[in-house]
Scaffold this motif. Structure first.
Motif, PDB file in Angstrom:
ATOM      1  N   GLY A 147     -48.506  49.159 -64.605  1.00 14.93           N
ATOM      2  CA  GLY A 147     -47.564  48.046 -64.441  1.00 14.93           C
ATOM      3  C   GLY A 147     -46.187  48.397 -64.971  1.00 14.93           C
ATOM      4  N   GLU A 148     -46.138  49.104 -66.115  1.00 13.40           N
ATOM      5  CA  GLU A 148     -44.870  49.532 -66.701  1.00 13.40           C
ATOM      6  C   GLU A 148     -44.163  50.531 -65.782  1.00 13.40           C
ATOM      7  OE1 GLU A 148     -43.461  48.054 -69.126  1.00 13.40           O
ATOM      8  OE2 GLU A 148     -44.455  48.298 -71.064  1.00 13.40           O
ATOM      9  N   ALA A 149     -44.918  51.469 -65.262  1.00 13.99           N
ATOM     10  CA  ALA A 149     -44.329  52.463 -64.353  1.00 13.99           C
ATOM     11  C   ALA A 149     -43.773  51.782 -63.107  1.00 13.99           C
ATOM     12  CB  ALA A 149     -45.376  53.509 -63.961  1.00 13.99           C
ATOM     13  N   THR A 150     -44.498  50.786 -62.624  1.00 11.58           N
ATOM     14  CA  THR A 150     -44.057  50.046 -61.442  1.00 11.58           C
ATOM     15  C   THR A 150     -42.771  49.292 -61.747  1.00 11.58           C
ATOM     16  OG1 THR A 150     -46.370  49.787 -60.773  1.00 11.58           O
ATOM     17  CG2 THR A 150     -44.749  48.340 -59.710  1.00 11.58           C
ATOM     18  N   ALA A 151     -42.735  48.627 -62.924  1.00 13.63           N
ATOM     19  CA  ALA A 151     -41.538  47.893 -63.322  1.00 13.63           C
ATOM     20  C   ALA A 151     -40.341  48.836 -63.424  1.00 13.63           C
ATOM     21  CB  ALA A 151     -41.777  47.194 -64.666  1.00 13.63           C
ATOM     22  N   HIS A 152     -40.596  50.000 -64.001  1.00 13.95           N
ATOM     23  CA  HIS A 152     -39.519  50.973 -64.143  1.00 13.95           C
ATOM     24  C   HIS A 152     -38.973  51.399 -62.782  1.00 13.95           C
ATOM     25  CE1 HIS A 152     -37.157  54.187 -65.962  1.00 13.95           C
ATOM     26  NE2 HIS A 152     -37.608  54.973 -64.990  1.00 13.95           N
ATOM     27  N   TYR A 153     -39.871  51.758 -61.896  1.00 10.86           N
ATOM     28  CA  TYR A 153     -39.464  52.243 -60.578  1.00 10.86           C
ATOM     29  C   TYR A 153     -38.724  51.154 -59.806  1.00 10.86           C
ATOM     30  CZ  TYR A 153     -39.543  54.662 -56.134  1.00 10.86           C
ATOM     31  OH  TYR A 153     -39.161  55.288 -54.978  1.00 10.86           O
ATOM     32  N   VAL A 154     -39.313  49.970 -59.755  1.00  9.11           N
ATOM     33  CA  VAL A 154     -38.721  48.853 -59.006  1.00  9.11           C
ATOM     34  C   VAL A 154     -37.376  48.461 -59.629  1.00  9.11           C
ATOM     35  CG1 VAL A 154     -38.999  46.409 -58.418  1.00  9.11           C
ATOM     36  CG2 VAL A 154     -40.911  47.996 -58.120  1.00  9.11           C
ATOM     37  N   GLY A 155     -37.339  48.449 -60.968  1.00  8.81           N
ATOM     38  CA  GLY A 155     -36.109  48.090 -61.669  1.00  8.81           C
ATOM     39  C   GLY A 155     -34.960  49.029 -61.315  1.00  8.81           C
ATOM     40  N   GLU A 156     -35.237  50.338 -61.354  1.00  7.83           N
ATOM     41  CA  GLU A 156     -34.213  51.324 -60.998  1.00  7.83           C
ATOM     42  C   GLU A 156     -33.749  51.138 -59.558  1.00  7.83           C
ATOM     43  OE1 GLU A 156     -32.738  53.691 -63.058  1.00  7.83           O
ATOM     44  OE2 GLU A 156     -33.782  52.459 -64.545  1.00  7.83           O
ATOM     45  N   MET A 157     -34.721  50.938 -58.688  1.00  9.41           N
ATOM     46  CA  MET A 157     -34.420  50.790 -57.254  1.00  9.41           C
ATOM     47  C   MET A 157     -33.482  49.612 -57.001  1.00  9.41           C
ATOM     48  SD  MET A 157     -37.190  50.132 -54.148  1.00  9.41           S
ATOM     49  CE  MET A 157     -37.414  48.350 -54.328  1.00  9.41           C
ATOM     50  N   LEU A 158     -33.765  48.485 -57.693  1.00  8.42           N
ATOM     51  CA  LEU A 158     -32.982  47.283 -57.417  1.00  8.42           C
ATOM     52  C   LEU A 158     -31.663  47.244 -58.182  1.00  8.42           C
ATOM     53  CD1 LEU A 158     -35.866  44.653 -57.160  1.00  8.42           C
ATOM     54  CD2 LEU A 158     -34.693  45.891 -55.321  1.00  8.42           C
ATOM     55  N   ARG A 159     -31.646  47.872 -59.362  1.00  8.70           N
ATOM     56  CA  ARG A 159     -30.397  47.963 -60.104  1.00  8.70           C
ATOM     57  C   ARG A 159     -29.379  48.791 -59.332  1.00  8.70           C
ATOM     58  NH1 ARG A 159     -29.793  49.685 -66.035  1.00  8.70           N
ATOM     59  NH2 ARG A 159     -31.258  51.271 -65.329  1.00  8.70           N
ATOM     60  N   ALA A 160     -29.880  49.823 -58.656  1.00  7.56           N
ATOM     61  CA  ALA A 160     -29.016  50.674 -57.837  1.00  7.56           C
ATOM     62  C   ALA A 160     -28.364  49.877 -56.704  1.00  7.56           C
ATOM     63  CB  ALA A 160     -29.826  51.843 -57.274  1.00  7.56           C
ATOM     64  N   ARG A 161     -28.966  48.746 -56.352  1.00  3.11           N
ATOM     65  CA  ARG A 161     -28.371  47.893 -55.319  1.00  3.11           C
ATOM     66  C   ARG A 161     -27.487  46.802 -55.906  1.00  3.11           C
ATOM     67  NH1 ARG A 161     -30.016  49.252 -50.074  1.00  3.11           N
ATOM     68  NH2 ARG A 161     -31.272  51.129 -50.362  1.00  3.11           N
TER      69      ARG A 161
END
Ligand SMILES: [Zn+2]
Ligand SMILES: [Zn+2]
Lengths: 196, 196
Positions: A147-161
Motif C-alpha cells: 500500500g505504501e509503495a502504491t501511494a508513493h508511485y501514485v503520489g509521484e505520478m499525480l504530483r507531476a501533473r
C-alpha cells in the motif's frame, strides 16, 4: 452422472484459495445439504456479473455507467480520495469524515504478484484525476508495504501533473488495513493527512 | 450498487469454510479477475442442482431416477458395497477389484455433528439391502473413528436381517481415508475382507 458433478467441482476451483479437496466438499455441501443456498449463490453470481461494471469515474463496482456517489451534487469534486478496495470505501464512508469523491484502484502495486502500474490501469486514474475539477488527491491506500509503495508511485505520478497530493496520517497502525481500523482512528488519520 | 455485491458476498457464505473475509475476497475475484469463471460457476451450480438427484437405488448423485451403474446388467446384484461418499466410489471403481453394486451413505454417523442413523436415512439403505437379491454386504466406510462406528452400526443392522456382512480389510491405514489410498492397497483390502 459424474460429469455434471465433476464440472461443478472444477468450476468451484475458480474461487481463490479453493483446491480440489475443498471444491469437492463445497459441491457435496451444495447438493446434499444446502440446495437453497446453491440456488441463491447461482442467482447472485448471475446478477452480480450481469449488473456490476466498473464506474467510469471511481472504478468501483456499479450498476450504472456513473455510480450514484460520483453523480451526487453534494460531494466535493475538488477532493479525490484514492483507495485500494471497495471495502475500504465502505469504512471510509462510515467515518463520516470525508465529503469528497473517491477512486478505487481495485488492487495495489505488487511486483511479486505481477501487478504493476499497467495492470492496475493507472492511466484511468490519471485521466480521472486530471479532469480539471480535482485539486487535491488524498492517498488512502493501506499502510502495508504494498500500500505504501502504491501511494508513493501514485503520489509521484499525480504530483507531476500539478495536483496537490496528501497521504492520510499514520494513525492507522503500521502494517494495518483500513478495513480493520476503528472509524475514530480513521477520522483522525484523515484529519491529520500531510502533504507529500 | 452495494446491494448486489453484498448479496453475492452473503450468498458465497453458504459454502462450507467460507467466512465473511473470504467471501468478500471471492466476490472481488469473480467480478474483477475471473468473470468467465463466474459465468461457468453459475451455470455449473444451475446444472448440478437441476439435474442431480439421489439415485433411488445407490443414493449417489444421478441424472436419472436409477443411475447407469445400478441399471447395468453386468454388475453382480448379490453384492452391495457400502461407502461414505461418491469420491470413495470413484476410487473403488478405479481399483477394478469389485463388480457388485454400491450404496453411498452420503456421510457417516457423527454424534458430534448431530448425524445419527436417522439423519443418514439408514432406512433407505435397509430397504435397498433387503431387496431379496443382495446376499453379501461389504462395509467400505473409512477407517476413521466415525467410519468404524458407522460400519459397526450398519453391520449390526443388516446382520439382524440375515444378510452376510463383511468389512474390507484394514489394509487401508488406520485413520486413513479411502480417497487417499493407493488402488493396489485398496484392491488387497477388498480381497481380504473378513466376515463380521
Ligand atoms: Zn463512481
Ligand atoms: Zn445408483
Amino acid at each position: 452422472m459424474a460429469s455434471t458433478l465433476d464440472e461443478l467441482i472444477e468450476a468451484l476451483r475458480c474461487l481463490p484459495g479453493v483446491g480440489p479437496k475443498s471444491a469437492q466438499r463445497m459441491a457435496y455441501h451444495l447438493l446434499q445439504r444446502d440446495r437453497k443456498g446453491a440456488v441463491r449463490l447461482q442467482r447472485s453470481i448471475d446478477e452480480a456479473i450481469t449488473r456490476l461494471k466498473p464506474c467510469s469515474r471511481c472504478n468501483n463496482f456499479s450498476e450504472h455507467e456513473v455510480c450514484d456517489r460520483c453523480a451526487s451534487p453534494t460531494r466535493d469534486p475538488s477532493q479525490l480520495c484514492i483507495l485500494e478496495m471497495p471495502a475500504d470505501l465502505a469504512v471510509m464512508e462510515q467515518s463520516h469524515a470525508y465529503k469528497g469523491l473517491y477512486y478505487v484502484l481495485m488492487g495495489r502495486i505488487s511486483p511479486l504478484d505481477g501487478i504493476g502500474p499497467r495492470e492496475l490501469r493507472l492511466d484511468k486514474l490519471l485521466e480521472r484525476a486530471t479532469d480539471g475539477l480535482v485539486e487535491e488527491v488524498i492517498l488512502a491506500t493501506n499502510f502495508t508495504n504494498e500500500g505504501e509503495a502504491t501511494a508513493h508511485y501514485v503520489g509521484e505520478m499525480l504530483r507531476a501533473r500539478g495536483l496537490r497530493v496528501s497521504r492520510i496520517a499514520r494513525g492507522v497502525p503500521v502494517g494495518g488495513e483500513l478495513e480493520h481500523t476503528d472509524i475514530g482512528t480513521l477520522a483522525q488519520a484523515l484529519l491529520e493527512r500531510r502533504g507529500l
